[in-house]
Each structure stands twice: as C-alpha cells, then as structure tokens.
Design an enzyme around this catalytic site. Structure first.
Site, short mmCIF file in Angstrom:
data_model
loop_
_atom_site.label_atom_id
_atom_site.label_comp_id
_atom_site.label_asym_id
_atom_site.label_seq_id
_atom_site.Cartn_x
_atom_site.Cartn_y
_atom_site.Cartn_z
N ARG A 284 -6.11 12.68 -1.08
CA ARG A 284 -7.11 12.78 -2.15
C ARG A 284 -8.06 11.58 -2.13
O ARG A 284 -8.80 11.34 -3.09
CB ARG A 284 -6.44 12.89 -3.52
CG ARG A 284 -5.46 14.04 -3.62
CD ARG A 284 -5.18 14.37 -5.06
NE ARG A 284 -3.93 15.11 -5.20
CZ ARG A 284 -3.44 15.52 -6.36
NH1 ARG A 284 -4.06 15.23 -7.49
NH2 ARG A 284 -2.30 16.18 -6.41
N GLY A 285 -8.01 10.79 -1.06
CA GLY A 285 -8.93 9.67 -0.93
C GLY A 285 -8.58 8.45 -1.76
O GLY A 285 -9.41 7.56 -1.94
N LEU B 71 -6.34 5.94 -1.17
CA LEU B 71 -6.32 4.71 -0.38
C LEU B 71 -7.73 4.30 0.00
O LEU B 71 -8.07 3.11 -0.04
CB LEU B 71 -5.46 4.90 0.88
CG LEU B 71 -5.47 3.73 1.88
CD1 LEU B 71 -5.07 2.43 1.20
CD2 LEU B 71 -4.57 4.04 3.06
N THR B 72 -8.57 5.24 0.35
CA THR B 72 -9.95 4.92 0.71
C THR B 72 -10.66 4.22 -0.45
O THR B 72 -11.37 3.22 -0.25
CB THR B 72 -10.70 6.19 1.10
OG1 THR B 72 -10.06 6.79 2.23
CG2 THR B 72 -12.16 5.90 1.44
N VAL C 281 0.85 -1.19 0.00
CA VAL C 281 0.00 0.00 0.00
C VAL C 281 0.88 1.25 0.00
O VAL C 281 1.66 1.47 0.93
CB VAL C 281 -0.92 0.02 1.22
CG1 VAL C 281 -1.74 1.32 1.25
CG2 VAL C 281 -1.86 -1.19 1.22
N THR C 282 0.80 2.05 -1.06
CA THR C 282 1.53 3.32 -1.12
C THR C 282 0.68 4.38 -1.81
O THR C 282 -0.17 4.05 -2.64
CB THR C 282 2.86 3.21 -1.92
OG1 THR C 282 2.57 3.13 -3.32
CG2 THR C 282 3.69 2.01 -1.49
N VAL C 283 0.92 5.62 -1.44
CA VAL C 283 0.40 6.77 -2.17
C VAL C 283 1.56 7.73 -2.36
O VAL C 283 2.23 8.10 -1.40
CB VAL C 283 -0.75 7.47 -1.42
CG1 VAL C 283 -1.22 8.71 -2.19
CG2 VAL C 283 -1.91 6.52 -1.19
N TYR D 17 -5.06 2.69 9.58
CA TYR D 17 -5.97 1.62 9.19
C TYR D 17 -7.18 1.43 10.10
O TYR D 17 -8.11 0.71 9.74
CB TYR D 17 -5.18 0.31 9.06
CG TYR D 17 -4.21 0.39 7.91
CD1 TYR D 17 -4.64 0.26 6.60
CD2 TYR D 17 -2.86 0.66 8.13
CE1 TYR D 17 -3.77 0.37 5.54
CE2 TYR D 17 -1.97 0.77 7.08
CZ TYR D 17 -2.42 0.63 5.78
OH TYR D 17 -1.55 0.76 4.72
N PHE E 152 4.35 -9.17 5.69
CA PHE E 152 3.90 -9.38 4.31
C PHE E 152 3.40 -8.07 3.73
O PHE E 152 3.21 -7.09 4.44
CB PHE E 152 2.80 -10.44 4.23
CG PHE E 152 1.62 -10.21 5.12
CD1 PHE E 152 0.53 -9.47 4.67
CD2 PHE E 152 1.58 -10.73 6.42
CE1 PHE E 152 -0.57 -9.26 5.50
CE2 PHE E 152 0.48 -10.52 7.25
CZ PHE E 152 -0.58 -9.79 6.79
#
Length: 418
Positions: free
Chosen positions: A96-97, A99-100, A87-89, A128, A418
């Site tokens: 900016r939403g 990941l959501t 998971v990266t942004v 999270y 992981f």
C-alpha cells in the site's frame, strides 16, 4: 480495505510508543506483547520526530526509525549519516506504499539536516534499491576445524610479549568504547556505537526480551599493557559418543586494533580445551583469520552476503570526504529517482585530496545513485557493474578510471548490525 489516503503516516508520540512497539514485534515475527522492561530500554532509542508510524485508525500497522550515525569513509573521515532501522509493515497492510511514504519523509529530513549518506542493514535484498540504496559492504562467516588448523595447543600464549585476560561485563563497558573508537577510525564502513550498545551486549538492559546468558569476554593486552583487542564468545555443551569433547566456540563480536591482537585472539579461541570448532561470527570478507592458521583450509566459509547499504544524499561531500590512492578525473552523471542527489558532477581526485563540483560537461559514466552508494566505500567494481548493465559508459574506459580511483587495497567492513 482501508484506502491508502486514510492511513496516517506521521512521527509517533510517547502515547503511541506501546502500540508502535507491538507493531514492530509483529512485523519481525516476534511475540507481539512488549514487556515494560523492554519498553523502558527502547525508550532510550526514541528521538522525537525520528520514529515514524503508519496508523490505520488507532492501530499502528507499519514502523520506521532513524537515528544519527557516523560512517567511516575511505581514509578515516567520519561522515554524518541517517541510519535507518526498525522498518516493518504488518502483513495485513503490505503493498500500500507505506514504506515508500515513510522512507520519503525520512530521507527528505536527512537531506535537510545535512546528512551526507543514509545507511541500513537490509533484511531482504530486493527492497531498498528502489529507494536509492546500494550494497556497499559484504560480510563473511567462517567455521574453523580446530584440530585441522595446525596450531600448537601447547603454545596458547602470544609470542610478542602480550597477554590474554578474561574480563567481565563491567570491564567491557569501561574498555570497549575506547578500543572501538580506535578500530572504527581505521576501518572504512565502520559505524559509531551508542553507549546503549555496550549495555545491551553485556546484559545490563534488553531491548528484545531474550533471556540473558553471560558470554565469555577476553582482552588482548600488548606488551606495554595497552588493550588492543577484545572478543565476546559463547560455548555449547556437546560431547561425542566416545565421551570426547566436541564443543563449539561461537564469536559474538571481535575487535582488534592491530594484526598482533587479531592473531592472538583467534589463536586463543582455537587453544581453549574442549573446543574443536570455532564459529567466527560476521567478519570482513578479506579478514586475516584463514591465513592466521597454518592450514587456511581449516577455515570454511559458511556465510557470505551483502551487509551495509549506503544511500548517497550529498554527492559532493561524499566524494570529497574520502581519500584516493590514485589520480584522475571524470564526469559522473548520477540518476536519482528520489530527487535528492541527482546531477552531473566533475570529480578531480588524487592522493592530496579531491574536489567535486556540478558541471555541464558531457558525462563519462552514467549511474544510478544506488550504484554510486555501492561504489563509494571502494568494495564494488564499476567495470563489473558495467558488465551487468547497471552503469553505462559514455566514454570508453570510464569504468576503469572509476575503479582506479575508488577501489581500496583492503575491503570495507561494517562490524555492526543496527
């Protein structure tokens, strides 16, 4: 600035794979360029539909991957899970939403597939909880001052008839998976390992391109020849001013199916010539290690933190999958802003099994789905959460009933990242 609606969030294709991996490296602050050998190794992890990307025009600016996993519940049942990773942004596109949007897509698909829980290892704590995950296990790392430990250096051989043997990577790939299966089925919080795990941990492939230096591998064989324990470790090259060896053995990972194997491997590590310090690596918070030493104070805690996070997707199957040492019943009201697992449920549990079903009865305890995830493996206390204001008792004593049912005599632990 590109508007949110103009950023496309979608499953990646093979053509997107190089750019997606560049974004992954960028998000984790690694050199952005990805070697062909790394891409080849990472393709083994690629499952169509399970890797998501956010695209601003042609450029990938956020990454997300999930895969099938099994989590060991209390009592040994293997529960199907949606494991979230990668998971990266990108720094230019935060807040900016993205990941959501990716998380919502993935969790909805996991619910549709029939996964009972979702899991992840959180790099940052605050992220999270808003998606319904709760910290369900803890890890601890010790540093052992070997000269202070009180072990007899003249007796490194196990006294139970077993033996320690050094092996190579090929042996680890042959012997390790079977040993891990034994260990994970008796360890709540443990997760399944893909075959690629063993190849990356023995230098056959590299998914992140770091130079490979082969570690030392040792196995413990019981008196009947059965492999019951295995450890991977490294040593540095440090000498004191008076030409005294002061080297550190750092454990990459250690698996033990029996207390005898665990004792033998830790005693072996502390008996190696020149080693004056042993770093345990990430272990269970109630690991036997300190008390396997004549002087437990020789083992000093250097790290203690949350580890495996759990998101309940199916309350009924999650609560019915695990076992319960005590007997009792209560009504739980689960609040889920994600709309996946909310509702009111009556749990009837005892040593012979459990039943969980929707109910219209008044709730005894009200809690967020993330708090249920934190409680599910038995490590967290509902009484503690009530004191923190994170669960609410609608009937006095309900939190104590939850603790009597869900808490475990040994703490859950996830040996993997992981």
């Amino acid at each position: 600035m590109t508007r949110r609606a103009e950023i496309d969030v979608r499953p990646i294709t093979e053509a997107d794979f190089p750019d997606w991996n560049r974004a992954l490296n960028t998000g984790f602050l690694m050199p952005p360029a990805v070697a062909e050998s790394q891409l080849a190794a990472r393709r083994e992890l690629f499952v169509p539909g399970r890797s998501l990307g956010a695209f601003d025009g042609e450029r990938c600016v956020a990454t997300f991957r999930s895969f099938d996993q099994e989590v060991t519940a209390v009592g040994g049942a293997l529960v199907p899970a949606d494991a979230v990773s990668n998971v990266t942004v990108t720094a230019t596109h935060r807040r900016r939403g993205l990941l959501t949007r990716m998380m919502a897509q993935d969790l909805a698909a996991a619910k549709e597939r029939g996964d009972v829980v979702a899991t992840l290892i959180a790099a940052e704590y605050p992220i999270y909880g808003r998606f319904g995950f709760g910290p369900a296990t803890t890890l601890t790392e010790w540093t052992v001052d070997v000269p202070r430990a009180g072990l007899d250096p003249r007796r490194p051989v196990p006294a139970d008839g077993g033996r320690i043997d050094l092996v190579d990577g090929e042996d680890v790939r042959k012997l390790g998976p079977g040993l891990h299966e034994r260990v994970r089925r008796s360890q709540p919080g443990a997760v399944s390992r893909p075959e690629l795990w063993w190849r990356t941990r023995t230098g056959v492939v590299s998914t992140y391109g770091a130079p490979w230096t082969e570690p030392f591998y040792a196995v413990y064989r019981a008196a009947d020849g059965e492999v019951e324990g295995m450890v991977s470790y490294r040593a540095d090259d440090h000498w004191g001013d008076a030409k005294q060896p002061m080297e550190t053995a750092t454990v990459d990972w250690l698996l033990a199916a029996t207390p005898a194997a665990e004792r033998a491997l830790w005693h072996y590590l502390c008996s190696i010539d020149w080693i004056t310090t042993v770093k345990s690596g990430w272990r269970s918070p109630d690991d036997l290690l300190p008390h396997l030493l004549p002087d437990p104070r020789a083992a000093r805690i250097v790290t203690q933190a949350d580890w495996l996070w759990v998101r309940i997707l199916d309350v009924v199957r999650a609560l019915e999958a695990r076992t319960y040492e005590g007997r009792g019943s209560l009504v739980l009201e689960v609040v889920d802003r994600g709309g996946l697992a909310g509702g009111r449920w009556r749990l009837e549990a005892g040593p012979a099994g459990a039943s969980c079903a929707p109910t219209t009865e008044s709730a005894h305890l009200v809690l967020d789905v993330g708090e249920l995830g934190a409680l599910w493996l038995g490590d967290e206390s509902a009484v503690r959460l009530a004191a923190l204001g994170r669960v609410r008792e609608e009937r006095a004593g309900a939190a104590r009933v939850v603790d009597a049912l869900l808490r475990t005599s040994r703490r859950p632990w996830c040996p993997d990242v992981f």
